[in-house]
Design a protein around this motif. Structure first.
Motif, mmCIF file in Angstrom:
data_model
loop_
_atom_site.group_PDB
_atom_site.id
_atom_site.type_symbol
_atom_site.label_atom_id
_atom_site.label_comp_id
_atom_site.label_asym_id
_atom_site.label_seq_id
_atom_site.Cartn_x
_atom_site.Cartn_y
_atom_site.Cartn_z
ATOM 1 N N CYS A 65 -1.984 -3.329 -4.528
ATOM 2 C CA CYS A 65 -3.119 -3.324 -3.598
ATOM 3 C C CYS A 65 -3.798 -4.693 -3.554
ATOM 4 C CB CYS A 65 -4.133 -2.259 -3.992
ATOM 5 S SG CYS A 65 -3.590 -0.558 -3.746
ATOM 6 N N SER A 107 -7.124 3.476 -3.246
ATOM 7 C CA SER A 107 -6.470 2.411 -2.479
ATOM 8 C C SER A 107 -7.438 1.778 -1.490
ATOM 9 C CB SER A 107 -5.253 2.962 -1.730
ATOM 10 O OG SER A 107 -4.300 3.489 -2.616
ATOM 11 N N ASN A 125 -8.989 -1.939 -1.180
ATOM 12 C CA ASN A 125 -8.877 -2.620 0.111
ATOM 13 C C ASN A 125 -10.204 -3.235 0.536
ATOM 14 O OD1 ASN A 125 -7.202 -3.156 2.564
ATOM 15 N ND2 ASN A 125 -8.749 -1.872 3.542
ATOM 16 N N PHE A 134 0.819 -1.211 0.000
ATOM 17 C CA PHE A 134 0.000 0.000 0.000
ATOM 18 C C PHE A 134 0.852 1.259 0.000
ATOM 19 C CE2 PHE A 134 -3.688 -2.620 1.463
ATOM 20 C CZ PHE A 134 -4.570 -2.209 0.480
#
Length: 307
Positions: A165, A101, A105, A89
Motif C-alpha cells: 500500500c 487499505s 491510501n 492494492f
C-alpha cells in the motif's frame, strides 16, 4: 449593514466529493475481484476495461491527435498512476481489510506534498513539515500494529500488504507532480485514456502469465467491470480535472474522504470490523496530512523552509 455574501462554492468541490465516493468503492470491488483473479490479473483487467471505455470517448471528442502527440508521457503516467498502484492494492486486499487499505491510501497527500516541494518548488512551511512528521508517525503506529511478516493459514502476510500500500501511495504522489509538470493543459480525457492504455500494455504479459487456471465467476467479472468503468475510467477523468483545476496537493487530498466511504462500504457489504486503534491512527494520519498539504495551518508555522 448589508448581510455578508455567501462564499461561492469551489468549482471543483462536486468533483472532489464524487471522486471520494467512487474511489472508496474501488477497494470493495478490487477485493471481490482479487479473490478469484489474483492481484496482477485484477489490476490488468481493471485498466483494460477502463481503456476500452475511454478510447471511444477520445475518438468521439476528436481528441485522438492529442493522444497520439502525447502518448509517451500519458502511457508512462499510466504505469505510475494506475498499473503499479492497482497491482499493489489488489495484492494487499488479499490479506488486509478494505478500510485499512483506504486509511493507508490517505497518506497520498503527504507523499505528494513532499515530492511537490522537492520537484516543483512547492512551498514547505514549518507547519507543513510538522504535518509530515505527524502523518508518518500515524502510519508507523498503524503499520506496527499490522506488520506481521509471518504468513497466515492462507499464505498471506499483512506486513507485506502494508508495504505494498505504501509503495502504491508513493507512486500516486510522484505521478501527481509529473502530471502537473509535463501534462498541464492536456484535456483530462486524453490523460485518463492514455494512462489506462499504458497501464494495460504494461500489465498484459504478467497478467497472462498469472491468469487463474479456473475461470472466475460472474460476480468477480461484474466487480471488475464496475471498478474498470466507474472507479477507473470515470474517476480518472475527474482526478486529472481536479489536478488541472485545483492543483496536485488539493487533488491528492481527496484521499481524506476515501476512507470514510471505504469503511462504510466494507462494514455494510463485507461485514468488516473497525477497531479503535485503526480509528485513532486514521485521525493522526488525517491531521498530519491536513497540515502537510497546507489545508490546516498553525498560527506560527508559516515560515517557508529552504529546498
Amino acid at each position: 449593514m448589508a448581510p455578508a455574501a455567501h462564499a461561492a462554492p469551489k468549482p471543483w468541490a462536486s468533483d472532489f466529493v464524487l471522486l471520494a465516493a467512487i474511489w472508496g468503492a474501488s477497494f470493495l470491488f478490487m477485493r471481490i475481484g482479487a479473490l478469484e483473479f489474483g492481484a496482477l490479473p485484477t489490476a490488468a483487467v481493471r485498466v483494460a476495461i477502463a481503456a476500452m471505455f475511454l478510447l471511444p470517448l477520445v475518438w468521439l471528442r476528436g481528441l485522438l491527435p492529442e493522444l497520439k502527440k502525447h502518448w509517451r508521457r500519458t502511457f508512462f503516467i499510466g504505469l505510475l498512476n494506475s498499473g503499479i498502484p492497482f497491482a499493489c492494492f489488489s495484492f494487499a486486499l488479499l490479506s488486509i481489510s478494505t478500510g485499512l487499505s483506504a486509511i493507508l491510501n490517505a497518506t497520498v497527500p503527504m507523499f505528494g506534498a513532499l515530492i511537490a516541494w522537492a520537484w516543483l518548488n512547492d512551498k514547505l512551511t514549518a507547519s507543513r513539515l510538522l504535518g509530515l512528521a505527524v502523518g508518518f508517525a500515524g502510519v508507523a503506529l498503524l503499520a506496527w500494529d499490522k506488520a506481521s511478516f509471518t504468513p497466515d493459514a492462507s499464505g498471506a502476510s499483512s506486513g507485506w500488504a502494508v508495504l505494498a500500500c505504501l509503495l502504491a501511495v508513493l507512486c500516486y504522489g510522484i505521478s501527481a507532480s509529473y502530471t502537473k509538470r509535463y501534462l498541464a493543459g492536456l484535456p483530462p480525457l486524453v490523460t485518463a485514456a492514455g494512462s489506462q492504455i499504458g497501464a494495460t500494455l504494461g500489465l498484459a504479459l504478467p497478467a497472462l502469465w498469472l491468469w487463474p487456471a479456473r475461470m472466475p465467476g460472474a460476480s468477480a467479472w461484474l466487480a471488475l467491470l464496475v471498478v474498470g468503468v466507474v472507479c477507473t475510467g470515470i474517476a480518472y477523468i475527474l482526478f486529472f480535472r481536479l489536478i488541472e483545476n485545483a492543483g496536485p496537493p488539493r487533488a491528492l487530498s481527496v484521499t481524506f474522504l476515501v476512507p470514510v466511504f471505504a469503511v462504510l462500504y466494507g462494514v455494510t457489504f463485507l461485514g468488516e470490523t473497525v477497531t479503535p486503534w485503526m480509528l485513532g491512527c486514521a485521525a493522526v494520519i488525517v491531521c498530519g496530512t491536513a497540515l502537510s498539504t497546507g489545508l490546516l495551518r498553525l498560527g506560527r508555522g508559516n515560515r517557508t523552509l529552504p529546498r
